[in-house]
Design a protein around this motif. Sequence first.
Motif, PDB file in Angstrom:
ATOM      1  N   ALA A 224      38.848 114.841  51.768  1.00 44.93           N
ATOM      2  CA  ALA A 224      39.866 113.824  52.031  1.00 44.93           C
ATOM      3  C   ALA A 224      40.878 113.774  50.883  1.00 44.93           C
ATOM      4  CB  ALA A 224      39.217 112.453  52.208  1.00 44.93           C
ATOM      5  N   PRO A 225      42.140 113.404  51.174  1.00 46.76           N
ATOM      6  CA  PRO A 225      43.189 113.375  50.143  1.00 46.76           C
ATOM      7  C   PRO A 225      42.855 112.469  48.967  1.00 46.76           C
ATOM      8  CG  PRO A 225      44.146 113.215  52.331  1.00 46.76           C
ATOM      9  CD  PRO A 225      42.671 113.091  52.506  1.00 46.76           C
ATOM     10  N   ASP A 226      42.100 111.362  49.225  1.00 50.42           N
ATOM     11  CA  ASP A 226      41.818 110.417  48.152  1.00 50.42           C
ATOM     12  C   ASP A 226      40.426 110.609  47.553  1.00 50.42           C
ATOM     13  OD1 ASP A 226      40.370 109.603  50.319  1.00 50.42           O
ATOM     14  OD2 ASP A 226      40.789 107.464  50.070  1.00 50.42           O
ATOM     15  N   ALA A 227      39.797 111.773  47.836  1.00 53.74           N
ATOM     16  CA  ALA A 227      38.428 111.999  47.378  1.00 53.74           C
ATOM     17  C   ALA A 227      38.305 111.890  45.862  1.00 53.74           C
ATOM     18  CB  ALA A 227      37.936 113.366  47.852  1.00 53.74           C
ATOM     19  N   GLU A 228      39.349 112.263  45.124  1.00 52.93           N
ATOM     20  CA  GLU A 228      39.302 112.249  43.664  1.00 52.93           C
ATOM     21  C   GLU A 228      39.236 110.836  43.099  1.00 52.93           C
ATOM     22  OE1 GLU A 228      39.410 114.651  40.873  1.00 52.93           O
ATOM     23  OE2 GLU A 228      38.290 115.463  42.553  1.00 52.93           O
ATOM     24  N   PHE A 229      39.503 109.835  43.932  1.00 57.60           N
ATOM     25  CA  PHE A 229      39.508 108.462  43.435  1.00 57.60           C
ATOM     26  C   PHE A 229      38.629 107.545  44.287  1.00 57.60           C
ATOM     27  CE2 PHE A 229      43.475 110.530  42.337  1.00 57.60           C
ATOM     28  CZ  PHE A 229      43.543 110.316  40.965  1.00 57.60           C
ATOM     29  N   ARG A 230      37.756 108.129  45.091  1.00 59.43           N
ATOM     30  CA  ARG A 230      36.905 107.340  45.984  1.00 59.43           C
ATOM     31  C   ARG A 230      35.531 107.158  45.357  1.00 59.43           C
ATOM     32  NH1 ARG A 230      36.165 109.812  51.736  1.00 59.43           N
ATOM     33  NH2 ARG A 230      38.345 109.177  51.904  1.00 59.43           N
ATOM     34  N   SER A 231      34.982 105.943  45.454  1.00 57.62           N
ATOM     35  CA  SER A 231      33.644 105.692  44.929  1.00 57.62           C
ATOM     36  C   SER A 231      32.597 106.219  45.901  1.00 57.62           C
ATOM     37  CB  SER A 231      33.432 104.188  44.707  1.00 57.62           C
ATOM     38  OG  SER A 231      33.558 103.495  45.934  1.00 57.62           O
ATOM     39  N   ALA A 232      31.413 106.492  45.399  1.00 56.45           N
ATOM     40  CA  ALA A 232      30.341 107.029  46.240  1.00 56.45           C
ATOM     41  C   ALA A 232      29.770 105.936  47.128  1.00 56.45           C
ATOM     42  CB  ALA A 232      29.241 107.605  45.358  1.00 56.45           C
ATOM     43  N   ASP A 233      29.299 106.329  48.307  1.00 52.36           N
ATOM     44  CA  ASP A 233      28.571 105.417  49.187  1.00 52.36           C
ATOM     45  C   ASP A 233      27.111 105.449  48.751  1.00 52.36           C
ATOM     46  OD1 ASP A 233      27.226 104.094  51.192  1.00 52.36           O
ATOM     47  OD2 ASP A 233      28.412 104.962  52.814  1.00 52.36           O
ATOM     48  N   LEU A 234      26.634 104.352  48.158  1.00 50.01           N
ATOM     49  CA  LEU A 234      25.279 104.336  47.610  1.00 50.01           C
ATOM     50  C   LEU A 234      24.219 104.562  48.674  1.00 50.01           C
ATOM     51  CD1 LEU A 234      25.527 101.472  44.977  1.00 50.01           C
ATOM     52  CD2 LEU A 234      25.762 103.939  44.656  1.00 50.01           C
ATOM     53  N   ASP A 235      24.535 104.250  49.937  1.00 49.14           N
ATOM     54  CA  ASP A 235      23.575 104.489  51.014  1.00 49.14           C
ATOM     55  C   ASP A 235      23.366 105.987  51.252  1.00 49.14           C
ATOM     56  OD1 ASP A 235      23.170 101.818  51.438  1.00 49.14           O
ATOM     57  OD2 ASP A 235      24.740 101.654  52.971  1.00 49.14           O
ATOM     58  N   LEU A 236      24.311 106.796  50.771  1.00 47.81           N
ATOM     59  CA  LEU A 236      24.230 108.234  51.009  1.00 47.81           C
ATOM     60  C   LEU A 236      23.815 109.005  49.752  1.00 47.81           C
ATOM     61  CD1 LEU A 236      27.498 108.720  53.108  1.00 47.81           C
ATOM     62  CD2 LEU A 236      25.177 108.279  53.925  1.00 47.81           C
ATOM     63  N   TRP A 263      37.481 104.268  31.803  1.00 48.95           N
ATOM     64  CA  TRP A 263      38.113 105.440  32.418  1.00 48.95           C
ATOM     65  C   TRP A 263      38.596 105.132  33.832  1.00 48.95           C
ATOM     66  CZ3 TRP A 263      33.440 109.052  30.967  1.00 48.95           C
ATOM     67  CH2 TRP A 263      33.479 109.298  29.586  1.00 48.95           C
ATOM     68  N   LEU A 264      37.759 104.404  34.576  1.00 45.16           N
ATOM     69  CA  LEU A 264      38.145 104.049  35.948  1.00 45.16           C
ATOM     70  C   LEU A 264      39.374 103.159  35.959  1.00 45.16           C
ATOM     71  CD1 LEU A 264      34.583 103.370  37.432  1.00 45.16           C
ATOM     72  CD2 LEU A 264      36.069 105.294  37.974  1.00 45.16           C
ATOM     73  N   ARG A 265      39.401 102.175  35.046  1.00 41.89           N
ATOM     74  CA  ARG A 265      40.554 101.282  34.974  1.00 41.89           C
ATOM     75  C   ARG A 265      41.820 102.037  34.608  1.00 41.89           C
ATOM     76  NH1 ARG A 265      36.707  97.840  32.494  1.00 41.89           N
ATOM     77  NH2 ARG A 265      37.453  98.481  30.405  1.00 41.89           N
ATOM     78  N   ASP A 266      41.651 103.115  33.826  1.00 40.48           N
ATOM     79  CA  ASP A 266      42.800 103.913  33.399  1.00 40.48           C
ATOM     80  C   ASP A 266      43.263 104.895  34.464  1.00 40.48           C
ATOM     81  OD1 ASP A 266      42.791 102.609  30.985  1.00 40.48           O
ATOM     82  OD2 ASP A 266      41.670 104.171  29.923  1.00 40.48           O
ATOM     83  N   GLY A 267      42.547 104.950  35.599  1.00 38.17           N
ATOM     84  CA  GLY A 267      42.969 105.814  36.689  1.00 38.17           C
ATOM     85  C   GLY A 267      42.495 107.246  36.594  1.00 38.17           C
ATOM     86  N   GLU A 268      41.447 107.497  35.780  1.00 37.38           N
ATOM     87  CA  GLU A 268      40.906 108.855  35.683  1.00 37.38           C
ATOM     88  C   GLU A 268      40.353 109.292  37.040  1.00 37.38           C
ATOM     89  OE1 GLU A 268      40.867 110.943  33.221  1.00 37.38           O
ATOM     90  OE2 GLU A 268      41.045 109.848  31.327  1.00 37.38           O
ATOM     91  N   SER A 269      40.502 110.566  37.373  1.00 37.94           N
ATOM     92  CA  SER A 269      39.971 111.093  38.640  1.00 37.94           C
ATOM     93  C   SER A 269      38.479 111.357  38.523  1.00 37.94           C
ATOM     94  CB  SER A 269      40.686 112.397  39.007  1.00 37.94           C
ATOM     95  OG  SER A 269      40.329 113.426  38.094  1.00 37.94           O
ATOM     96  N   ASN A 270      37.817 111.527  39.666  1.00 36.19           N
ATOM     97  CA  ASN A 270      36.386 111.816  39.668  1.00 36.19           C
ATOM     98  C   ASN A 270      36.071 113.107  38.919  1.00 36.19           C
ATOM     99  OD1 ASN A 270      35.788 109.526  41.131  1.00 36.19           O
ATOM    100  ND2 ASN A 270      35.853 110.550  43.115  1.00 36.19           N
ATOM    101  N   SER A 271      36.894 114.131  39.118  1.00 42.04           N
ATOM    102  CA  SER A 271      36.664 115.407  38.446  1.00 42.04           C
ATOM    103  C   SER A 271      36.778 115.266  36.933  1.00 42.04           C
ATOM    104  CB  SER A 271      37.662 116.465  38.928  1.00 42.04           C
ATOM    105  OG  SER A 271      37.454 116.761  40.292  1.00 42.04           O
TER     106      SER A 271
END
Length: 298
Positions: A224-236, A263-271
Amino acid sequence: MAIIAQAFGCTSGKIETSPCYGKWRGTSDISIRFDNGTSLFIGNERTPLAKTQKVQSELINAALIRYNPEIVAAAKEAALAALRKREARDNEIAAQKGLKPYTLLTVELNDGTTAERSGYIGWYYVTLAVDGKIHAHIETGLAHDIDSGRVSEVPTRQNYFTAGALRESDVDYVFNNVGFSSTSGHYSLALSDEVRERAEQVLAERQSSRENEPAEEISQAASAPDAEFRSADLDLTDTDMQDALTGEGGLLTWQDKDLISGWLRDGESNSAIAQRLSDMFSGRAETMELLTGEQADY
């Protein structure tokens, strides 16, 4: 009359009138008495008029528009489709408030076959699973929206609040951005065996479907286009992995968690965050005890 009766699981019915008292003195309630003994209120008129064929026919015709079995089936189907979409948003709100998610099961028309349910005969309601337990959810707004075909796919309540007659501590799920309780008895009905059986069947189907969804959902999420900034689904995600990372004695200390939050507040990507963590913990090897009592190396 027989067509209306079918919507309530009956085969026939007859008109009955009953005089009113107090401020309604001089008028009579008009109802359809079905062959199983239940009674559906269809109107109120001045007593002389209530007994006329003209008024009774008009009320029967109005009831037929609402309670034709085909119309009832269409109303249920339309409401179910919209409410399935609303379910996701309600459960997001519930998660934010530390409450339980619900699983929408069926849309039902109350047939009034038990004494507890007879006061709401003709009302639409839904069955939900909250914490794995099946629960009937009924409220005025929901019943009216289903009846009128105006069920929204998103919550219509702009601001969250706890449903009337409930304490905040009673609330365990969110429906239409309103806090409700699956255990208090308010906004609920006793389930008939038939309704419970339908709900149990749908619950089993939805649980089975979810078991087959994770791999596909993860694949779609990764692309997905926003995958780099999406949080994980803990159920998965694996619960042992969650314990190893964030549990007591796990890899991440509170200082590490605070750093990651920055880092999250600063907008860092997941990678980027993954690379930072890899650099931080490279070469570390330890053992911790999971909640299950088992030992895990990391």
